[in-house]
Every structure is written in structure tokens, then in C-alpha cells.
Design a protein around this motif. Sequence first.
Motif, PDB file in Angstrom:
ATOM      1  N   ALA A 149       0.806  -1.235   0.000  1.00  0.00           N
ATOM      2  CA  ALA A 149       0.000   0.000   0.000  1.00  0.00           C
ATOM      3  C   ALA A 149       0.830   1.272   0.000  1.00  0.00           C
ATOM      4  O   ALA A 149       0.302   2.333   0.302  1.00  0.00           O
ATOM      5  CB  ALA A 149      -0.962   0.042   1.180  1.00  0.00           C
ATOM      6  N   THR A 150       2.106   1.191  -0.311  1.00  0.00           N
ATOM      7  CA  THR A 150       2.882   2.439  -0.312  1.00  0.00           C
ATOM      8  C   THR A 150       3.404   2.769  -1.711  1.00  0.00           C
ATOM      9  O   THR A 150       3.809   1.880  -2.466  1.00  0.00           O
ATOM     10  CB  THR A 150       4.069   2.394   0.674  1.00  0.00           C
ATOM     11  N   PHE A 151       3.351   4.045  -2.018  1.00  0.00           N
ATOM     12  CA  PHE A 151       3.816   4.507  -3.337  1.00  0.00           C
ATOM     13  C   PHE A 151       4.247   5.968  -3.287  1.00  0.00           C
ATOM     14  O   PHE A 151       4.429   6.608  -4.309  1.00  0.00           O
ATOM     15  CB  PHE A 151       2.695   4.314  -4.385  1.00  0.00           C
ATOM     16  N   ALA A 152       4.423   6.501  -2.074  1.00  0.00           N
ATOM     17  CA  ALA A 152       4.797   7.919  -1.931  1.00  0.00           C
ATOM     18  C   ALA A 152       6.193   8.174  -2.507  1.00  0.00           C
ATOM     19  O   ALA A 152       6.408   9.177  -3.198  1.00  0.00           O
ATOM     20  CB  ALA A 152       4.751   8.327  -0.463  1.00  0.00           C
ATOM     21  N   ILE A 165      -0.157  10.231   3.499  1.00  0.00           N
ATOM     22  CA  ILE A 165      -0.839   8.968   3.790  1.00  0.00           C
ATOM     23  C   ILE A 165      -1.233   8.312   2.465  1.00  0.00           C
ATOM     24  O   ILE A 165      -1.783   8.978   1.581  1.00  0.00           O
ATOM     25  CB  ILE A 165      -2.087   9.232   4.656  1.00  0.00           C
ATOM     26  N   GLN A 166      -0.927   7.030   2.346  1.00  0.00           N
ATOM     27  CA  GLN A 166      -1.252   6.306   1.121  1.00  0.00           C
ATOM     28  C   GLN A 166      -2.360   5.308   1.428  1.00  0.00           C
ATOM     29  O   GLN A 166      -2.213   4.476   2.313  1.00  0.00           O
ATOM     30  CB  GLN A 166      -0.010   5.607   0.585  1.00  0.00           C
ATOM     31  N   ILE A 167      -3.468   5.454   0.723  1.00  0.00           N
ATOM     32  CA  ILE A 167      -4.660   4.652   1.016  1.00  0.00           C
ATOM     33  C   ILE A 167      -4.894   3.681  -0.137  1.00  0.00           C
ATOM     34  O   ILE A 167      -4.998   4.101  -1.301  1.00  0.00           O
ATOM     35  CB  ILE A 167      -5.890   5.566   1.207  1.00  0.00           C
ATOM     36  N   ALA A 168      -4.971   2.380   0.207  1.00  0.00           N
ATOM     37  CA  ALA A 168      -5.109   1.363  -0.837  1.00  0.00           C
ATOM     38  C   ALA A 168      -5.940   0.193  -0.325  1.00  0.00           C
ATOM     39  O   ALA A 168      -6.499   0.261   0.765  1.00  0.00           O
ATOM     40  CB  ALA A 168      -3.723   0.891  -1.275  1.00  0.00           C
ATOM     41  N   GLY A 197       1.335   3.691   4.915  1.00  0.00           N
ATOM     42  CA  GLY A 197       0.448   3.008   3.969  1.00  0.00           C
ATOM     43  C   GLY A 197      -0.707   2.370   4.731  1.00  0.00           C
ATOM     44  O   GLY A 197      -0.513   1.797   5.803  1.00  0.00           O
ATOM     45  N   ILE A 198      -1.906   2.491   4.182  1.00  0.00           N
ATOM     46  CA  ILE A 198      -3.101   1.934   4.828  1.00  0.00           C
ATOM     47  C   ILE A 198      -3.807   1.007   3.844  1.00  0.00           C
ATOM     48  O   ILE A 198      -4.125   1.418   2.735  1.00  0.00           O
ATOM     49  CB  ILE A 198      -4.070   3.078   5.223  1.00  0.00           C
TER      50      ILE A 198
END
Length: 518
Positions: free
Chosen positions: A187-190, A340-343, A415-416
Motif C-alpha cells: 500500500a505504499t507509493f509515496a 498517507i497512502q490509502i489502498a 500506507g493503509i
Amino acid sequence: MTVRIFIPRDSAALAVGAERVVKAFETEIAARTLDVEIVRNGSRGLHWLEVLVEVETPHGRVAYGPVAPKDVSGLLDAGLLEGRDHPLGHGRTKAIPLLERQTRLTFARCGIIDPLSLEDYKAHAGLTGLEKAVKLTGADIIKEVTDSGLRGRGGAGFPTGIKWKTVHDAAGPQKYIVCNADEGDSATFADRMIMEGDPFVLIEGMAIAGLAVGATKGYIYTRSEYPNAILIMREAIEIARRAGVLGPSVLGSGKAFDMELRVGAGAYVCGEETALLNSLEGKRGIVRAKPPLPALEGFLGKPTVVNNVISLASVPVILDRGAAFYRDFGMGRSRGTIPIQIAGNVKNGGLFEVAFGLTLGEIVNEIGGGTATGRPVKAVQVGGPLGAYFPVSLFDTPFDYESFAARDGLIGHAGITVFDDTADMLAQARFAFEFCAVESCGKCTPCRIGSTRGVETIDKISQGIEPEKNLALVADLSNTMKFGSLCALGGFTPYPVMSAINHFPDDFRPAATLQAAE
Ligand SMILES: Cc1cc2nc3c(=O)[nH]c(=O)nc-3n(C[C@H](O)[C@H](O)[C@H](O)COP(=O)(O)O)c2cc1C
Ligand code: SF4
């Protein structure tokens, strides 16, 4: 007059067909002999609207999305070039509620500029932090970063200024800056979004770090799964070098700093800083025992700053606007903003930069818009594969390092992953052990052996074999892994496992498991 339209070139947009949308526009523009320039920007982070096409109008940019190639002709007929209404239209980009609500400090330019135009970067306040830094002593730069309250965004939340001071104070003529761009968390891509959407901010941040600690060489370590980021970042480094931002005299200061990008094959453990350093040195990506700290004996045994992409990319705005400006955002000991990365199973997936302090419920329900399936949320995993699962009853947890730690969780790389009520938390607990078993570097026993024993024990519970005894065994095993592992891969695997057991006990009961097994 030439009209400018913007179509992202970052991976999220490419994955949903940005290149085909560009082709469709090119075809229509040629057929209609229109005076249009297509700018390839980065992502705004509104992933559910990709491919997001924007047009520059006298009233600011106007957004349309998600645009598919088949929509292009109709959009042009409807007056896209003048920013007119269309069912895919969202009005002025700036006024899109989920963009307007953000505080974009680190991602201020992402999605706005052409990532490979240094002119565009400068026109949007780029390089002002570095221009200030070249006039300061290393100690003064470090004081600014320390006073800002910036903590590492890679996972551990260690104060960046203190790390830099350790490297600054370490003896030795050769020091290094290593940027951790491995970004292995789910869930991370920042990091990717920065490298693809605003690569110069990372270069600027690394150059400032180099000047601060007295390092003349920097490395970005990323993974082969990021080909687009690698391409853009390498080109940006070349451009920066040609412009004198990098090289023997940074911005004509007489102080040297240069950098290069190195690519790893992609192993989760190579995001751990010491395994990363081994990989960077061409060795097997295996964790080193600490001490010595990388700050004292890091890359090739020399004092080394290892920082995450977002930590480094947050430094230019701190130097530019001052420590007080940055630390004014946030809560408690978590200062500034966090992307915040929301996936996962969520309606509005994407990146949302905001000051620390929103509650988890606000993030999932208001920003994320609830699940994509429309079913109730059951759990959210925060902080990647080693992060805890939070139930809805803990949605009042504020998004800051201490509040999450107080509830046996972690923010990690922010990541969320959202799960609806069909999620099987026993399967998720099993997956955590399995992930650890697959990704373990094998150096220490609790992680190497414990993770496999964990999978076997969860399997016994799912088959209804002495469930109470085996649940106790999992708790015992988790304790051993937590306190006996050399690094956080083995040490944090108990977080997802135990949070799943503690917050969702029904999924581990014999009746439920037996039913599931039937
Ligand atoms: C198994 C494991 C994986 C990690 N993966 C990453 C990663 O992908 N990116 C990252 O920045 N930090 C990662 N970390 C944290 C790094 O070890 C280190 O703390 C970080 O790069 C320091 O930078 P920061 O202070 O700017 O956060 C990982 C740690 C562990 C234990
Ligand atoms: S905890 Fe796992 S990944 Fe970390 S050093 Fe031990 S075996 Fe390697």
C-alpha cells in the motif's frame, strides 16, 4: 495561443492507460489542427480519477477523469480546451475537495510541474532551500532540520536531525548519503510518486543532506520493479548535473556533491538499512548486526546517512520556509505533514498529504470514502506488512507515531490497506507469518524458523486441532520473535498476527475455522 493539457506520466496513470490517452489526444489534435501542447506531469495522487487530464485555463487548471481513449473525441467536442463542463469534469483541480483539504508541503509540486523541467521546478520555489543551505554551515543546516521536528518517514520515525549530527560529528574524510527508495511496504507509493513526479526535490534534499554532514557522494537505492521511476530519476540527475546543481561546486558554492541511482533486484529485507547497504556494496542483502550504526560505519564502512525518500524530500521546504513553519503542523512529537497512502478495498485510493493528527476513521471513511465494494469496513492494516490490523472500534486513533504505538501499532511508511467484512483474519495472520518466512534474510533463528512454525501452527488452528493450545503457542512464538529477532522483519511480524487474533477472535474460533474448513 497554445493550450496546455496535462496527462500524467507516473506509474499509476500509465497502469490505467495514460499512453493510450496521449495517443488519442495526439490523433485528435492532428486531425483537428489544434494548437495544443501535451505536458507529461506527475500524479496528483487522486488515483481513482486516473487517467486525470487537466487543461490550463485563465481560471486555473480544470480536471477531467477518469479519461479513457474513447472519451477524448467527446471531451474535445464538449470544449475541454476551454475547461467546459462534461460528465467526466471535476471543475477547477485546486477545488477538488480531496485535494483542497490537503496540506501539500513535500508534494507541493507533484502533479503540477513537468518532472523533468528544472525551469518549471525553479518557477515553483524549487532550489530555494538549497540556495539557503549553501550559505550555511553544516551545523546550522542540522539545527534547522532538528528544530523542524522531522522524523524519518521510512518506518522507525527516528529524528532526522540527530541522525545527521551523528554523521556530521563522525571522523573521516569520506561520508555518504544513501536514500532508501526500496519502498517494499504494501500500500505504499509515496516514494515512487516523488521520484516520478518531482525528482528534483529529492536531489535537492540529498544535496542539502550532503552539505550538512560533509558527504560528497550520494546514492539512491531503489528496486527493479520501479522502471519508470528509475528512468525519470536518472534523467533528472543528469539534468541537475548539467545545470551545476550537482557536481564539484553545488550552485557555484565550491562545495561538492554528486549522486547516482542503483537498482536492487527487489527483496523486502533490502529496505532494512543495513541489508540495503550490503546490497549497495554488491553483497547479498543480509542484515548486519548493530552496532556499529550505519551513521558511524555504513556504506563501505564509512559514516553514512540512510534516509527514506520522503524524509529527504521534506528537507527543502524546511530550509526554504524555516523550521518553525514546518513544526507548526502536526501533533505531539509528530511534527509536519505525512503523505498517507490509502489502498486495498477502498473507494478513493491514492495519496493524501496532511498534518499528523487526523483520526484513522477520518482517513478511511472521509478521505478514502469507505470500501470500494460498498460493504462495511472490517479492518485496516496500517504500516505495511509488519503493521497491526485495526478494527473499527479503534478508528478514533490519531495518526501520529505515539498514538499508534500506544495501541500496539505503527505508522511505518504511512500506507493503509482497507479490508471489508469478508476478510478472513486468520488467513491474514497466516499470510503475515508466510510473508516473513519468504522474505527472511535467514540470519537469525526466531525469524527464519519461527515464521515457518507460525504458518504451521495457524494451519493447525484453522483445521480445529487443539485451537486453544495452538493459539497460546502462537502468542508465545510471537513473543520470542518480537524480542529475539535481529531486525524488525522478524521483530514486527507479531504485530499483524497478534492484532488479528486480539481484535478479531471470532475468526480464530474452532466453530468458525471448522466451518471454513468444511
Ligand atoms: C524489513 C524492513 C524493511 C524496511 N524497508 C524500508 C523501505 O522500503 N524504505 C525505507 O525507507 N525504510 C525501510 N525500512 C527502515 C530502514 O531500515 C531505515 O530505518 C530507514 O531507511 C531510515 O530512514 P528514515 O530515518 O528517513 O526513515 C525497513 C526496515 C525493515 C526492518
Ligand atoms: S529478523 Fe529476519 S530478516 Fe531480520 S535479521 Fe533476523 S532473519 Fe534476517
